[in-house]
Design a protein around this motif. Structure first.
Motif, mmCIF file in Angstrom:
data_model
loop_
_atom_site.group_PDB
_atom_site.id
_atom_site.type_symbol
_atom_site.label_atom_id
_atom_site.label_comp_id
_atom_site.label_asym_id
_atom_site.label_seq_id
_atom_site.Cartn_x
_atom_site.Cartn_y
_atom_site.Cartn_z
ATOM 1 N N PHE A 1 -3.512 10.500 14.338
ATOM 2 C CA PHE A 1 -2.291 9.895 13.826
ATOM 3 C C PHE A 1 -1.949 10.477 12.437
ATOM 4 O O PHE A 1 -0.832 10.905 12.170
ATOM 5 C CB PHE A 1 -2.543 8.391 13.751
ATOM 6 C CG PHE A 1 -1.337 7.560 13.426
ATOM 7 C CD1 PHE A 1 -0.126 7.743 14.091
ATOM 8 C CD2 PHE A 1 -1.427 6.544 12.474
ATOM 9 C CE1 PHE A 1 0.960 6.950 13.792
ATOM 10 C CE2 PHE A 1 -0.336 5.760 12.176
ATOM 11 C CZ PHE A 1 0.857 5.958 12.841
ATOM 12 N N PHE B 1 0.993 13.284 10.550
ATOM 13 C CA PHE B 1 1.757 13.147 9.304
ATOM 14 C C PHE B 1 1.647 14.414 8.466
ATOM 15 O O PHE B 1 2.623 14.948 7.972
ATOM 16 C CB PHE B 1 1.242 11.955 8.485
ATOM 17 C CG PHE B 1 1.787 10.636 8.916
ATOM 18 C CD1 PHE B 1 3.100 10.293 8.627
ATOM 19 C CD2 PHE B 1 1.002 9.739 9.608
ATOM 20 C CE1 PHE B 1 3.607 9.066 9.020
ATOM 21 C CE2 PHE B 1 1.506 8.518 10.001
ATOM 22 C CZ PHE B 1 2.814 8.176 9.724
ATOM 23 N N GLN C 1 16.071 18.646 -0.506
ATOM 24 C CA GLN C 1 15.840 17.244 -0.139
ATOM 25 C C GLN C 1 14.636 17.108 0.784
ATOM 26 O O GLN C 1 13.858 16.151 0.695
ATOM 27 C CB GLN C 1 17.069 16.663 0.575
ATOM 28 C CG GLN C 1 18.317 16.636 -0.251
ATOM 29 C CD GLN C 1 19.068 17.976 -0.181
ATOM 30 O OE1 GLN C 1 18.521 18.994 0.267
ATOM 31 N NE2 GLN C 1 20.303 17.980 -0.657
ATOM 32 N N PHE D 1 11.047 16.370 -0.551
ATOM 33 C CA PHE D 1 10.545 15.021 -0.846
ATOM 34 C C PHE D 1 9.872 14.435 0.380
ATOM 35 O O PHE D 1 8.777 13.873 0.309
ATOM 36 C CB PHE D 1 11.696 14.123 -1.300
ATOM 37 C CG PHE D 1 12.141 14.430 -2.689
ATOM 38 C CD1 PHE D 1 11.626 13.735 -3.756
ATOM 39 C CD2 PHE D 1 13.076 15.423 -2.930
ATOM 40 C CE1 PHE D 1 12.019 14.024 -5.050
ATOM 41 C CE2 PHE D 1 13.467 15.710 -4.202
ATOM 42 C CZ PHE D 1 12.956 15.023 -5.274
ATOM 43 N N ALA E 1 6.541 16.236 0.902
ATOM 44 C CA ALA E 1 5.498 15.800 -0.024
ATOM 45 C C ALA E 1 4.995 14.412 0.354
ATOM 46 O O ALA E 1 3.780 14.155 0.379
ATOM 47 C CB ALA E 1 6.033 15.790 -1.450
ATOM 48 N N ALA E 2 5.917 13.518 0.697
ATOM 49 C CA ALA E 2 5.513 12.157 1.046
ATOM 50 C C ALA E 2 4.588 12.181 2.252
ATOM 51 O O ALA E 2 3.534 11.525 2.264
ATOM 52 C CB ALA E 2 6.750 11.313 1.338
ATOM 53 N N LEU E 3 4.962 12.959 3.277
ATOM 54 C CA LEU E 3 4.143 12.977 4.492
ATOM 55 C C LEU E 3 2.776 13.587 4.219
ATOM 56 O O LEU E 3 1.763 13.151 4.775
ATOM 57 C CB LEU E 3 4.872 13.751 5.596
ATOM 58 C CG LEU E 3 6.100 13.029 6.126
ATOM 59 C CD1 LEU E 3 6.897 13.931 7.060
ATOM 60 C CD2 LEU E 3 5.704 11.759 6.850
ATOM 61 N N ILE F 1 1.182 13.441 1.391
ATOM 62 C CA ILE F 1 0.377 12.423 0.675
ATOM 63 C C ILE F 1 -0.273 11.474 1.670
ATOM 64 O O ILE F 1 -1.450 11.123 1.552
ATOM 65 C CB ILE F 1 1.258 11.644 -0.327
ATOM 66 C CG1 ILE F 1 1.563 12.524 -1.536
ATOM 67 C CG2 ILE F 1 0.573 10.358 -0.765
ATOM 68 C CD1 ILE F 1 2.342 11.828 -2.616
ATOM 69 N N ILE F 2 0.495 11.103 2.689
ATOM 70 C CA ILE F 2 -0.062 10.184 3.681
ATOM 71 C C ILE F 2 -1.221 10.846 4.424
ATOM 72 O O ILE F 2 -2.295 10.260 4.617
ATOM 73 C CB ILE F 2 1.040 9.747 4.671
ATOM 74 C CG1 ILE F 2 2.116 8.972 3.914
ATOM 75 C CG2 ILE F 2 0.455 8.921 5.797
ATOM 76 C CD1 ILE F 2 3.447 8.954 4.604
ATOM 77 N N PHE G 1 -5.087 9.614 3.966
ATOM 78 C CA PHE G 1 -5.949 9.121 5.030
ATOM 79 C C PHE G 1 -7.335 9.747 4.926
ATOM 80 O O PHE G 1 -8.359 9.085 5.026
ATOM 81 C CB PHE G 1 -5.331 9.468 6.381
ATOM 82 C CG PHE G 1 -6.185 9.096 7.544
ATOM 83 C CD1 PHE G 1 -6.105 7.833 8.105
ATOM 84 C CD2 PHE G 1 -7.077 10.009 8.092
ATOM 85 C CE1 PHE G 1 -6.901 7.491 9.178
ATOM 86 C CE2 PHE G 1 -7.873 9.662 9.164
ATOM 87 C CZ PHE G 1 -7.785 8.395 9.719
ATOM 88 N N PHE H 1 -4.202 3.571 3.332
ATOM 89 C CA PHE H 1 -4.566 4.391 4.488
ATOM 90 C C PHE H 1 -6.075 4.381 4.709
ATOM 91 O O PHE H 1 -6.647 5.252 5.338
ATOM 92 C CB PHE H 1 -4.082 5.831 4.279
ATOM 93 C CG PHE H 1 -2.668 5.888 3.795
ATOM 94 C CD1 PHE H 1 -1.652 5.353 4.582
ATOM 95 C CD2 PHE H 1 -2.338 6.424 2.569
ATOM 96 C CE1 PHE H 1 -0.342 5.365 4.143
ATOM 97 C CE2 PHE H 1 -1.028 6.431 2.123
ATOM 98 C CZ PHE H 1 -0.018 5.905 2.899
ATOM 99 N N ALA I 1 7.785 12.007 -8.723
ATOM 100 C CA ALA I 1 7.637 11.186 -7.521
ATOM 101 C C ALA I 1 6.193 11.157 -7.056
ATOM 102 O O ALA I 1 5.628 10.087 -6.792
ATOM 103 C CB ALA I 1 8.552 11.726 -6.421
ATOM 104 N N TRP I 2 5.573 12.330 -6.948
ATOM 105 C CA TRP I 2 4.203 12.267 -6.402
ATOM 106 C C TRP I 2 3.212 11.675 -7.378
ATOM 107 O O TRP I 2 2.278 10.969 -6.989
ATOM 108 C CB TRP I 2 3.742 13.599 -5.835
ATOM 109 C CG TRP I 2 3.396 14.749 -6.760
ATOM 110 C CD1 TRP I 2 4.179 15.808 -7.060
ATOM 111 C CD2 TRP I 2 2.147 14.988 -7.430
ATOM 112 N NE1 TRP I 2 3.526 16.683 -7.888
ATOM 113 C CE2 TRP I 2 2.272 16.207 -8.134
ATOM 114 C CE3 TRP I 2 0.945 14.292 -7.520
ATOM 115 C CZ2 TRP I 2 1.260 16.747 -8.908
ATOM 116 C CZ3 TRP I 2 -0.069 14.835 -8.285
ATOM 117 C CH2 TRP I 2 0.095 16.051 -8.973
ATOM 118 N N ALA J 1 3.680 7.906 -7.153
ATOM 119 C CA ALA J 1 3.129 7.394 -5.899
ATOM 120 C C ALA J 1 1.606 7.344 -5.982
ATOM 121 O O ALA J 1 0.966 6.356 -5.596
ATOM 122 C CB ALA J 1 3.571 8.288 -4.741
#
Lengths: 788, 532
Positions: free
Chosen positions: B183, B187, B226, B229, B232-234, B236-237, B241, B248, B302-303, B306
């Motif tokens: 899973f 990401f 755009q 962003f 980068a977010a994905l 990080i996830i 994990f 996570f 942002a990162w 977060a």
């Protein structure tokens, strides 16, 4: 200058401890264990004296090199984080040199004494392993070249003190006393560690971050590599302005705050008000421990630290004033309590607290060298008195209640003669060591300029001196003169009544009942000697000891009927004799110009002078010679005054120095000395006449119960903490919250498990959902960040 | 002449440099060798596989040290295979940590050879492949290599988690790990794809090379900023994990509890460090702050923010959840979550420090933290494994009641590891925390983030205080509770004894003389860690 032999001074006792712990416990030969213990200290002693007094590496002895340069041994850099650096390195300068010499020497004597005293103990090896470990820690404390390493030693001696107070592991009082000592010291240590932090911040703010006592340049480590340079924190502090003399300075976060935090540590380690309560209880340890740790060495660590940080203290007048007041108050308070104790070691314990108060008083009025001088002479005569009392206790088969002694001088002539010198020394009779140091402190207090109430402090000190003479006379009279009460106790009669009375009293005061049974060995019950007449009065105490008595009926403590006290063996009397000699003549090292009629000009003081600070506001005083009688004005580079410059260049006995002793100064000093001699003689005379007639006189209840300080602490601090822990932490937090959560989680899991039998509580789908939720939050946040 | 596209590719400079992947190659070859030997060896020679693995690891370590020394001279490549592989201090330091983790894991696993009928040979080859995967994650200069490394690692670990085939808990653990791991890999991969798309410019396609990503962000030539962003977010996830940051982390306790203890120890120490290596590589170097680029400032902020929130959550949730655990493995699982939180503080510090030397110090701090954590954690799990007995049955807190004086050596060693995990001075854990927190409070931290970093350190310290409760709790259980049932101290086989001696020595050495190791990790600070 580098000299790695220095590290061996510290390492030798550690090696001894390790050998005794690993090998000694298997060999189980007292000769082997005693030899290892004494030899390791012997090695330290020899090296210490060689480094201190002989010209090594052509750079001069540690005590006499001109200009004053420490002998240093850098082992490794312990930690280096940013601009913070702490080394594992040792340094012997004039201050630590003096300290190390008497610590190792007195330590050696006490080790030798202990080989005789502990004879027959079932864990002989453990005792000497601890004792050696203590020496290792104490030498680390004294020789450590920075505050943090000193703190390692500081904590280490605390640990060893704990281990040794609680040495008789099968006795609850010993364990309790050990814990009390440990906890009281923890309170103080909190101050030390914060103080160290403050020193670091203060020096960092001044652009030279350091916690080192010494400037390190041109040193090599063990493998010959150059050691990175290090600045001296206190040289940095020496360039700073004096803090204002206000209460606010205490919390301003500056020099005064650092000074007072460190002093809080000193009140713990050196048993000052308010943390002194642990020291008397610490007498539950074996007597050599009391002599070594709780009289001669460890308890003076606080004084050592303050003198070591003297540059800091002279710039914190508020802290100085507080130290002086606390020192004087402790001296008086402890002396009055000592007046009323019946346990021979308790008297000496309170006497130690009182003498430590003197040392603190000296620090507080800026007479740092006098403080160190008193530390040294005190180490001689108090170690002597403790060992003497140990010898008495030994000779009396572990009896330490003075009411059951008397007339011992006939049976223990050497012990008696040596203790006689200790008695005269502590009372302040001229020529004996204690006179010189105590008198110097009183004189410095009288003439202090660092606060305006020197006269009051001097008066308190004087009163203490009288009381000291009285209680020491009482101790001597009760022990060595008068009727032989140890015999009476068995025959019945007057002694029995006194005991019955005494123990009935104890029943009413819980603390005394506990501490009164703290004698040197297991299995001693007070009523053993008293017979059935008193057993009803002390049945509580008795109950505790009954089982032991049954088990070890053959091991009798106290004197059996018809048995006489005996003199101790040579291994015990020899250290006494040596210490007695030192107690007589040791003080001449610091005899001042005025009192020795110009024959001696306080060499001790002049030796120490270059390494301790002088109050910056004394510089002005030096010009009019106000404090110059002892050549005490500023001699650090930053504050050198014209008059003292002469001395600093090594002509302390030349014309310049002699000229500094103005006639008025000499006169004042002689008058004050005369007053204290008279008062000491008065104290001894009073004690002699009164206690010769009534050795068992009932002392004031308030004093006998130590002003109820323990009870007050119990009621105001300890009980509330216990209640808070029991109700707040245990019942509410632990049982309520934590267990509640645990049980709650368990219940939920059980409920969940009822439907589908499962091995672990979690479901993959819920985990995936949580991850997805988190992912959505993160993505949402990034989307929001984009939109911004 | 028709040009075959394949020839066109060959026209590029090939930039093959096997020396730069020597440690990885050695470990992979050792893994293959172990499989072969295991297939043909007699049952009595099962210890052979462990020996070969250890030899491989030592050889890889030697290669690593040689590269390390070369890196000091400056005469060595900083990247090879067209930027796919990088050679810098960060990679080598992490590689060093992985090798230590694997070596200790192999030593611990030798217990199986003695005590249980588990196929140690298979385990060793899987472990070697996992190690290779970790090393690739640290050495990858390209998102693709990092992803490949992560998959090599993960697939090997899924199998290892289910290694007790007859034990339901182990099976459950493996399956959970596999499902949730897949899973999260999705990401990560999606994030990589989006980043690739986001960085395409008008003239060229997108890129997965971390250095080029940073260049394009800084230059402002990316045409779909755009998407960056989302990418980068994905990522990080995905990485979050792997290193088990809250929220996570949910897989961690179950998987750690169910997996064989050796595997748990390995997972907590190795893959977590590998995750940090890749995570830091991608974010600190791929998304750095460049003052001239508005896009870069935005992404960076942002990162960082977060991660700050994740770090606080991770520390707090890890420690508070550990408070209430009754199973020692589970407790250590939550403790490992908390430790990831502490290490994140150093990671963030590296992200908000612009001075290259200081940034390297911060990175070296995180690597050092991972090393200390690995050493003390493996030591603790080795004892948990011994006490758990065959089949990892006795891991409840009550199984530890009163064993302190029945197995004093084990209990004291475990106490030392727990104290180190707590961060008591003179142990490795203390220095690890100091180093990480120090870089967070360094004056070189950007002004905007001073307060945030202070907050992080305060939270970290408070959490450390909380953690005292459960670490000391276990010590109390061992020494101060009476045991009513019969208990005999487990026998300590030689291999585990060696593990314990090494880890104990490590905890004390790193705690007392940390300087040398930290210096080695941050050596040549100027010429490393920058891919350009």
């Amino acid at each position: 200058m580098t000299n790695h032999w220095l590290s061996l001074i510290v390492a030798a006792p550690l090696i001894g401890a390790v050998i005794n712990w690993l090998v000694g416990r298997r060999v189980r030969s007292e000769a082997f264990i005693g030899f290892v213990a004494c030899a390791s200290i012997g090695v330290s002693t020899v090296i210490a004296f060689i480094l201190a007094f002989t010209d090594n590496n052509g750079a001069g002895a540690a005590l006499f090199s001109e200009p004053a340069r420490p002998v240093m041994s850098h082992l490794w850099t312990w930690m280096e984080v940013g601009n913070f650096r702490a080394d594992v390195g040792f340094a012997m300068d004039r201050l630590s040199g003096i300290y190390v010499c008497f610590v190792t020497f007195v330590g050696l004597l006490i080790h030798i004494f202990a080989t005789g005293y502990m004879h027959g103990d079932k864990s002989y090896y453990r005792f000497f392993a601890y004792l050696n470990l203590f020496m290792f820690m104490m030498l680390t404390l004294v020789l450590g070249d920075n505050l943090l390493l000193m703190f390692v030693g500081w904590e280490g001696v605390g640990l060893c003190s704990y281990l040794l107070i609680g040495y008789y592991v099968d006795r609850k009082e010993a364990g309790d006393a050990a814990k009390k000592a440990f906890i009281a010291n923890r309170v103080g240590d909190w101050g030390v560690i914060l103080g160290i932090m403050f020193v670091f911040f203060i020096t960092a703010a001044a652009g030279a971050p350091s916690i080192s006592f010494f400037e390190k340049t041109d040193l090599t480590n063990l493998v010959g590599n150059q050691v990175p340079a290090m600045t001296n924190a206190f040289a940095t502090i020496a360039t700073m302005a004096v803090d204002p003399f206000t209460i606010n300075a205490l919390i301003a976060g500056g020099l005064t705050s650092a000074a007072i935090l460190l002093f809080i540590g000193a009140t713990g380690k050196s048993a000052q008000i308010p943390l002194f309560v642990w020291l008397p209880d610490a007498m539950a340890g074996p007597t050599p421990v009391s002599a070594l740790i709780h009289a001669a060495t460890m308890v003076t660590a606080g004084v050592y630290m303050i003198v070591r940080c003297s540059e800091l203290y002279v710039r914190a007048p508020t802290a100085m004033a507080i130290i002086a007041v606390i020192g004087a108050a402790t001296a008086l308070l402890a002396a009055t309590i000592g007046l009323a104790q019946n346990d021979i070691k308790k008297v000496l314990a309170y006497s130690t607290v009182s003498q430590l108060g003197y040392m603190m008083l000296a620090c507080g009025v800026g007479a740092f060298s006098a403080a160190i001088f008193h530390v040294m002479t005190h180490a001689f005569f108090k170690a002597l008195l403790f060992l003497g009392s140990g010898s008495v206790i030994h000779g009396m088969h572990h009896e330490q209640d003075m009411r059951r002694m008397g007339g011992l001088k006939k049976y223990m002539p050497i012990t008696f003669a040596t203790m006689l010198t200790g008695w005269l020394a502590i009372s302040g009779i001229p020529i004996f060591a204690g006179f010189w140091s105590k008198d110097e402190i009183l004189y410095k207090t009288f003439s202090t300029q660092s606060n305006s109430f020197g006269l009051i402090l001097w008066f308190v000190g004087l009163c203490t001196a009288v009381i000291t003479a009285i209680y020491m006379t009482r101790l001597m009279v009760m022990t060595f003169w008068g009727t032989e009460r140890f015999a009476e106790a068995h025959a019945g009669g007057q002694g029995d009544e006194a005991h019955a009375q005494a123990f009935a009293d104890k029943k009413t005061t819980a603390h005394d009942a506990q501490t009164a049974t703290i004698d040197d060995r297991q299995h001693h019950s007070p009523d053993e000697h008293v017979g059935a007449a008193t057993s009803h009065a002390s049945h509580q105490v008795h109950a505790v000891h009954d089982e032991h008595d049954d088990e070890d009926a053959h091991e009798h403590h106290g004197l059996a009927h018809g048995q006489k006290p005996h003199e101790s063996p040579l291994v015990m009397t020899l250290p006494l004799i040596i210490l007695a000699v030192l107690s007589v003549f040791g003080g001449l090292l610091g005899a001042p110009y005025a009192l020795s009629l110009g024959a001696i000009d306080n060499p001790f003081h002049h030796t120490l002078e270059p390494v301790i600070a002088h109050e910056p506001n004394f510089v002005g005083g030096a010009a009019n010679g106000a404090d110059d009688a002892h050549g005490s004005p500023a001699t650090t580079e930053t504050h050198s005054a014209p008059v003292s410059a002469n001395e600093h260049e090594g002509v302390p006995h030349g014309e310049g120095a002699t000229a500094a002793h103005t006639p008025e100064e000499i006169f004042t000093e002689r008058v004050l000395a005369g007053v204290s001699i008279l008062l000491a003689a008065f104290g001894i005379g009073l004690g002699w006449t009164y206690f010769q007639r009534r050795p068992l006189a009932q002392m004031p209840r308030l004093l006998e119960n130590k002003y109820y300080v323990d009870e007050i602490y119990d009621a105001t601090i300890i009980e509330p903490i216990k209640d808070g822990s029991r109700v707040g932490l245990w019942r509410i937090l632990d049982v309520g919250v934590i267990d509640g959560i645990v049980n709650g989680v368990g219940t939920v899991a059980r409920e969940a498990g009822n439907g589908a039998r499962q091995l672990q509580p979690g479901f993959v789908r819920s985990y995936a959902a949580i991850i997805l939720l988190g992912a959505l939050l993160v993505i949402g946040y990034f989307a929001a960040a984009l939109a911004r | 002449m028709l040009i075959n596209p394949i020839f066109a590719l060959q026209a590029l400079p090939v930039d093959v440099n096997f020396a730069s992947i020597a440690p990885e190659l050695i470990v992979i070859i050792a893994g293959v060798l172990v499989m072969l030997v295991d297939a043909f060896a007699a049952p009595k020679q099962r210890w052979l596989t462990g020996g070969i693995s250890l030899a491989g690891i030592v050889a890889a370590g030697v290669a690593c040290v040689l590269m390390w020394n070369d890196a000091g001279t400056g005469g060595v490549v900083t990247s090879s295979f067209n930027g796919m592989i990088v050679v810098d201090q960060m990679r080598l330091s992490f590689t060093f940590v992985f090798l230590i983790v694997s070596a200790l894991t192999i030593l611990m696993s030798m217990l199986w050879v003695e005590r249980e009928a588990l196929p140690a040979g298979e385990f060793h080859s899987l472990l070697m492949f996992a190690t290779a995967g970790m090393m690739l994650m640290a050495s990858g200069g390209d998102l693709v290599i990092i992803f490949l490394g992560l998959e090599v690692l993960s697939i090997a670990t899924y199998v290892m988690a289910g290694f007790r085939r007859n034990d339901l808990r182990s099976n459950e653990s493996a399956l959970k790990y596999f499902i949730l791991g897949a899973f999260s890999s999705a990401f990560l991969l999606y994030g990589i794809a989006l980043t690739y798309g986001a960085t395409s410019t008008a003239l060229e396609g997108g890129t997965t090379n971390i250095a080029v990503i940073a260049d394009r962000i800084a230059a402002g030539t990316a045409i779909y900023p755009q998407l960056l962003f989302a990418g980068a977010a994905l990522m990080i996830i995905g990485f979050g994990f792997k290193i088990a940051t809250a929220p996570f982390h949910v897989w961690t306790p179950d998987v750690y509890e169910g997996a064989p203890t050796v595997v748990t120890a390995f997972m907590a120490a190795g893959p977590k460090a590998a995750g940090f290596a890749a995570f830091m590589r991608v974010f600190v170097f791929g998304f750095p702050l460049v003052a001239t680029s508005a896009l870069s400032i935005q992404v960076h902020a942002a990162w960082i923010n977060a991660l700050v929130v994740l770090a606080i959550l991770t520390m707090t949730i890890g420690n508070t959840a550990a408070l209430v655990q009754k199973n020692v493995k589970r407790m250590l699982a939550y403790s490992s979550i908390a430790h990831a939180g502490y290490a994140l503080v150093g990671f963030i510090a590296a992200g908000v420090t612009l001075d290259i030397t200081k940034q390297n110090d911060a990175i070296a701090g995180v690597v050092f933290y991972m090393l200390t954590y690995a050493v003390m954690n493996l030591g603790a799990f080795a004892i948990v494994m011994l006490i758990a007995r065959g089949g990892d049955r006795r891991t409840e807190l009550e199984d530890y009641t009163g064993i302190g004086f029945k197995a004093p050596a084990l209990a004291f060693a475990l106490s030392l590891f727990l104290l180190s995990l707590l961060g008591v001075p003179l142990t490795a854990g203390f220095i690890g925390k100091v180093v990480v927190f120090r870089s967070a409070l360094d004056p070189a931290v950007m002004n905007d983030y001073r307060n945030v970093m202070t907050l992080l350190v305060v939270v970290g310290v408070i959490n450390t205080a909380i953690s005292a409760y459960y670490y000391l709790g276990l010590i109390v259980v061992m020494f101060f509770r009476e045991r009513t049932t019969e208990w005999r101290a487990p026998r300590v086989p030689a291999s585990v004894a060696v593990t314990l001696i090494l880890t104990l020595a490590g905890v004390l050495y790193l705690g007392v003389f940390p300087g040398k190791v930290i210096d080695a990790f941050r050596r040549n600070a100027i010429n490393v860690s920058r891919l350009r």
